[in-house]
Design a protein around this motif. Structure first.
Motif, PDB file in Angstrom:
ATOM      1  N   SER A 279      -2.721  -9.117  -1.025  1.00  0.00           N
ATOM      2  CA  SER A 279      -2.711  -7.719  -0.584  1.00  0.00           C
ATOM      3  C   SER A 279      -3.970  -7.398   0.204  1.00  0.00           C
ATOM      4  O   SER A 279      -5.026  -8.009  -0.002  1.00  0.00           O
ATOM      5  CB  SER A 279      -2.631  -6.775  -1.793  1.00  0.00           C
ATOM      6  OG  SER A 279      -1.442  -6.972  -2.534  1.00  0.00           O
ATOM      7  N   LEU A 280      -3.834  -6.425   1.086  1.00  0.00           N
ATOM      8  CA  LEU A 280      -4.960  -5.844   1.803  1.00  0.00           C
ATOM      9  C   LEU A 280      -4.680  -4.367   1.990  1.00  0.00           C
ATOM     10  O   LEU A 280      -3.507  -3.962   2.055  1.00  0.00           O
ATOM     11  CB  LEU A 280      -5.132  -6.480   3.184  1.00  0.00           C
ATOM     12  CG  LEU A 280      -5.868  -7.804   3.336  1.00  0.00           C
ATOM     13  CD1 LEU A 280      -5.808  -8.274   4.783  1.00  0.00           C
ATOM     14  CD2 LEU A 280      -7.294  -7.717   2.852  1.00  0.00           C
ATOM     15  N   ARG A 281      -5.733  -3.576   2.100  1.00  0.00           N
ATOM     16  CA  ARG A 281      -5.580  -2.175   2.440  1.00  0.00           C
ATOM     17  C   ARG A 281      -6.376  -1.878   3.698  1.00  0.00           C
ATOM     18  O   ARG A 281      -7.595  -2.089   3.725  1.00  0.00           O
ATOM     19  CB  ARG A 281      -6.030  -1.248   1.303  1.00  0.00           C
ATOM     20  CG  ARG A 281      -5.684   0.213   1.590  1.00  0.00           C
ATOM     21  CD  ARG A 281      -6.030   1.146   0.460  1.00  0.00           C
ATOM     22  NE  ARG A 281      -7.450   1.473   0.419  1.00  0.00           N
ATOM     23  CZ  ARG A 281      -7.950   2.539  -0.209  1.00  0.00           C
ATOM     24  NH1 ARG A 281      -7.136   3.372  -0.836  1.00  0.00           N
ATOM     25  NH2 ARG A 281      -9.247   2.754  -0.210  1.00  0.00           N
ATOM     26  N   LEU A 282      -5.691  -1.385   4.696  1.00  0.00           N
ATOM     27  CA  LEU A 282      -6.334  -0.962   5.927  1.00  0.00           C
ATOM     28  C   LEU A 282      -6.610   0.536   5.872  1.00  0.00           C
ATOM     29  O   LEU A 282      -5.839   1.292   5.281  1.00  0.00           O
ATOM     30  CB  LEU A 282      -5.453  -1.264   7.140  1.00  0.00           C
ATOM     31  CG  LEU A 282      -5.004  -2.715   7.317  1.00  0.00           C
ATOM     32  CD1 LEU A 282      -4.177  -2.853   8.601  1.00  0.00           C
ATOM     33  CD2 LEU A 282      -6.169  -3.667   7.313  1.00  0.00           C
TER      34      LEU A 282
ATOM     35  N   SER B 121      10.853  -4.797   8.806  1.00  0.00           N
ATOM     36  CA  SER B 121      10.153  -6.015   8.402  1.00  0.00           C
ATOM     37  C   SER B 121       9.123  -5.787   7.303  1.00  0.00           C
ATOM     38  O   SER B 121       8.685  -6.749   6.656  1.00  0.00           O
ATOM     39  CB  SER B 121       9.477  -6.658   9.617  1.00  0.00           C
ATOM     40  OG  SER B 121       8.560  -5.752  10.210  1.00  0.00           O
ATOM     41  N   VAL B 122       8.720  -4.534   7.089  1.00  0.00           N
ATOM     42  CA  VAL B 122       7.683  -4.271   6.083  1.00  0.00           C
ATOM     43  C   VAL B 122       8.146  -3.339   4.972  1.00  0.00           C
ATOM     44  O   VAL B 122       7.379  -3.073   4.033  1.00  0.00           O
ATOM     45  CB  VAL B 122       6.401  -3.696   6.739  1.00  0.00           C
ATOM     46  CG1 VAL B 122       5.915  -4.613   7.850  1.00  0.00           C
ATOM     47  CG2 VAL B 122       6.628  -2.278   7.244  1.00  0.00           C
ATOM     48  N   LYS B 123       9.360  -2.839   5.051  1.00  0.00           N
ATOM     49  CA  LYS B 123       9.860  -1.926   4.020  1.00  0.00           C
ATOM     50  C   LYS B 123       9.807  -2.589   2.659  1.00  0.00           C
ATOM     51  O   LYS B 123      10.197  -3.756   2.497  1.00  0.00           O
ATOM     52  CB  LYS B 123      11.294  -1.502   4.336  1.00  0.00           C
ATOM     53  CG  LYS B 123      11.398  -0.388   5.348  1.00  0.00           C
ATOM     54  CD  LYS B 123      12.851  -0.005   5.601  1.00  0.00           C
ATOM     55  CE  LYS B 123      12.952   1.080   6.655  1.00  0.00           C
ATOM     56  NZ  LYS B 123      14.362   1.403   6.991  1.00  0.00           N
ATOM     57  N   GLY B 124       9.316  -1.852   1.687  1.00  0.00           N
ATOM     58  CA  GLY B 124       9.206  -2.371   0.333  1.00  0.00           C
ATOM     59  C   GLY B 124       7.938  -3.150   0.082  1.00  0.00           C
ATOM     60  O   GLY B 124       7.623  -3.469  -1.077  1.00  0.00           O
TER      61      GLY B 124
ATOM     62  N   LEU C  60      -3.056   1.969   5.000  1.00  0.00           N
ATOM     63  CA  LEU C  60      -1.878   1.103   4.977  1.00  0.00           C
ATOM     64  C   LEU C  60      -2.105   0.063   3.898  1.00  0.00           C
ATOM     65  O   LEU C  60      -2.919  -0.847   4.066  1.00  0.00           O
ATOM     66  CB  LEU C  60      -1.639   0.435   6.331  1.00  0.00           C
ATOM     67  CG  LEU C  60      -0.347  -0.383   6.413  1.00  0.00           C
ATOM     68  CD1 LEU C  60       0.873   0.546   6.380  1.00  0.00           C
ATOM     69  CD2 LEU C  60      -0.310  -1.253   7.674  1.00  0.00           C
ATOM     70  N   GLN C  61      -1.415   0.245   2.782  1.00  0.00           N
ATOM     71  CA  GLN C  61      -1.475  -0.732   1.697  1.00  0.00           C
ATOM     72  C   GLN C  61      -0.443  -1.812   1.993  1.00  0.00           C
ATOM     73  O   GLN C  61       0.754  -1.516   2.110  1.00  0.00           O
ATOM     74  CB  GLN C  61      -1.174  -0.059   0.361  1.00  0.00           C
ATOM     75  CG  GLN C  61      -1.162  -1.014  -0.818  1.00  0.00           C
ATOM     76  CD  GLN C  61      -2.521  -1.610  -1.119  1.00  0.00           C
ATOM     77  OE1 GLN C  61      -3.528  -0.904  -1.097  1.00  0.00           O
ATOM     78  NE2 GLN C  61      -2.560  -2.917  -1.387  1.00  0.00           N
ATOM     79  N   MET C  62      -0.899  -3.039   2.087  1.00  0.00           N
ATOM     80  CA  MET C  62      -0.021  -4.159   2.431  1.00  0.00           C
ATOM     81  C   MET C  62       0.033  -5.123   1.263  1.00  0.00           C
ATOM     82  O   MET C  62      -0.992  -5.712   0.890  1.00  0.00           O
ATOM     83  CB  MET C  62      -0.539  -4.862   3.696  1.00  0.00           C
ATOM     84  CG  MET C  62      -0.728  -3.932   4.873  1.00  0.00           C
ATOM     85  SD  MET C  62      -1.186  -4.801   6.389  1.00  0.00           S
ATOM     86  CE  MET C  62      -2.803  -5.415   5.938  1.00  0.00           C
ATOM     87  N   ASN C  63       1.195  -5.258   0.659  1.00  0.00           N
ATOM     88  CA  ASN C  63       1.411  -6.154  -0.462  1.00  0.00           C
ATOM     89  C   ASN C  63       2.370  -7.272  -0.076  1.00  0.00           C
ATOM     90  O   ASN C  63       3.084  -7.169   0.928  1.00  0.00           O
ATOM     91  CB  ASN C  63       1.971  -5.376  -1.654  1.00  0.00           C
ATOM     92  CG  ASN C  63       1.031  -4.298  -2.150  1.00  0.00           C
ATOM     93  OD1 ASN C  63      -0.195  -4.416  -2.059  1.00  0.00           O
ATOM     94  ND2 ASN C  63       1.597  -3.227  -2.687  1.00  0.00           N
ATOM     95  N   SER C  64       2.395  -8.305  -0.887  1.00  0.00           N
ATOM     96  CA  SER C  64       3.305  -9.432  -0.645  1.00  0.00           C
ATOM     97  C   SER C  64       3.212  -9.914   0.797  1.00  0.00           C
ATOM     98  O   SER C  64       4.230 -10.127   1.470  1.00  0.00           O
ATOM     99  CB  SER C  64       4.747  -9.034  -0.974  1.00  0.00           C
ATOM    100  OG  SER C  64       4.862  -8.586  -2.309  1.00  0.00           O
ATOM    101  N   LEU C  65       2.001 -10.104   1.243  1.00  0.00           N
ATOM    102  CA  LEU C  65       1.790 -10.476   2.641  1.00  0.00           C
ATOM    103  C   LEU C  65       2.362 -11.853   2.942  1.00  0.00           C
ATOM    104  O   LEU C  65       2.349 -12.761   2.091  1.00  0.00           O
ATOM    105  CB  LEU C  65       0.314 -10.420   2.974  1.00  0.00           C
ATOM    106  CG  LEU C  65      -0.223  -9.000   3.212  1.00  0.00           C
ATOM    107  CD1 LEU C  65      -1.736  -8.968   3.079  1.00  0.00           C
ATOM    108  CD2 LEU C  65       0.213  -8.485   4.565  1.00  0.00           C
TER     109      LEU C  65
END
Length: 126
Positions: free
Chosen positions: A17-20, A63-66, A81-86
């Motif tokens: 995960s990353l948070r932008l 492509s990024v839903k969920g 922008l919280q990005m999980n399951s990258l």
């Protein structure tokens, strides 16, 4: 003048995960939108997500839903922008962008924006 500054990119393993963060300044009132876009090497820039700052409505690319979540902290003038399951295919330069006259009912990954910040690199290793 409108300014947008993106932070938080980096190198992460697949599944991580990353948070932008995008610090926003210069807009008048709340009737504007902030979006996250990305551009991978050799590919066109595409919209990832967008948020209406007046009502908090959110929009995502299929492509990024969920996996990704956009949010805002109006008191801090910051959009996240919280990005999980990258995934490795999420590797790109990520940009935040602003629209001063949003028509978000028509938002899509090809939606045009008025203002752009400098990007931040996100690299997902397999």
């Amino acid at each position: 003048d409108v300014q947008l500054q993106a932070f938080g990119g980096g190198l992460v393993q697949a599944g991580g995960s990353l948070r932008l963060s995008c610090v926003v300044s210069g807009f008048t009132g709340d009737d504007y939108a902030i979006g996250w876009y990305r551009q991978a090497p050799g590919k066109e820039r595409e919209g990832v997500s967008c948020i209406g700052m007046d009502d908090g409505s959110t929009y995502y690319a299929d492509s990024v839903k969920g996996r990704f979540t956009i949010s805002s902290d109006n008191a801090k003038n910051t959009v996240y922008l919280q990005m999980n399951s990258l995934k490795p295919e999420d590797t790109a330069v990520y940009y935040c962008a602003g629209d001063s006259s949003p028509a978000l009912s028509s938002w899509s990954p090809h939606y045009g924006m008025d203002y752009w910040g400098k990007g931040t690199q996100v690299t997902v290793s397999s």
